[in-house]
Write a protein that holds these residues in place. Structure first.
Motif: not given
Length: 255
Positions: A16-25, A83-88, A106-109, A209-215
């Motif tokens: 599991i990979l956290h987002g920007f300014l986050g951490m695994g915890d 991965g979430h955000s930066m982790g994604g 699995l990519i989160a947002d 962060y994910i729009k219809d046109e990004d699909k």
């Protein structure tokens, strides 16, 4: 680079990979739930975050290399990754660069597109923290509240505080390097990158962060991707709607 990692459970590896300014915890509660389902969950602090080493280098190529090296050092030759955000973005780069390592992605947002820098208020607040002698968490919260109105985001950022000594707090995050490389955080996946494995993108219904046109771009890079929505959730969908996120993610990981 020897990354800081906490491991929960035994079984098939899930990184599991956290987002920007986050951490695994940040993912501890979900990690315990995945562990109960028979996964060995690796909560990784990416470089310049949490308890992992600081470095002047910061881009998705090196972040993905860090994860690849960690897996090889730990004798993990096949795993799933969230991965979430930066982790994604790191997870996308990882899957495209080292596809044989990845079982499911699995990519989160977050989408594989470019995002303009948009963390300025948060970085300003953390800079103020960094430049001030902080003697209590209450003082830190009051200081941050001048920059960030949402209490939840302040609490998330304050997880980066640690006691330097009996009277003062410091920040775990490598603020100077992250500020210097803020353009890297929003970088798009390069056109040539592709991963044909099983992929799920989960987006928050209230997030843009994910729009219809990004699909179409998602499908270009990840031909077997499915895109699903977590209702009543913003960008921090795994924290805001933890149960719904867990259900959708575990169904994907176990299928």
């Amino acid at each position: 680079m020897k990354l800081h990692v906490n491991i929960e459970g035994n079984g098939f590896p899930l990184l599991i990979l956290h987002g920007f300014l986050g951490m695994g915890d940040n993912w501890k509660t979900l990690a315990k739930a995945y562990a109960e389902k028979g996964f060995e969950v690796h909560l990784i602090d990416q470089r310049n975050h949490g308890r992992s080493p600081h470095s002047n280098e910061f881009n998705y190529e090196v972040l993905a290399e860090d994860i690849c090296e960690y897996a090889l050092d730990a004798s993990i030759n096949h795993f799933s990754v969230i991965g979430h955000s930066m982790g994604g973005k790191t997870a996308m780069q990882l899957a495209c660069s080292y596809p044989d390592l990845i079982e499911k992605l699995l990519i989160a947002d977050i989408a594989p597109k470019y995002y303009a820098p948009h963390h300025q208020q948060i970085l300003n607040g953390l800079t103020k923290l960094y430049e001030t002698e902080i003697t209590s968490r209450q003082q830190a919260d009051e200081l941050l509240s001048a920059f960030i109105t949402e209490k939840g985001i302040r609490l998330f950022l304050m997880k980066n505080l640690y006691r330097k000594d009996k009277n003062n707090y410091g920040l775990r995050v490598n603020l100077d390097v992250l500020k210097l490389n803020i353009e890297e955080v929003g970088k798009a996946l390069t056109e040539d990158k592709k991963f044909n494995g099983e992929t799920l993108f989960l987006k928050g219904s209230q997030s843009d962060y994910i729009k219809d046109e990004d699909k179409s771009l998602i499908k270009q890079h990840f031909p077997n991707a499915k895109i699903d929505v977590i209702q009543n959730a913003g960008h921090w969908l795994h924290a805001e709607q933890r149960e719904a996120f867990y259900k959708k993610s575990i169904n994907f990981l176990e299928a």
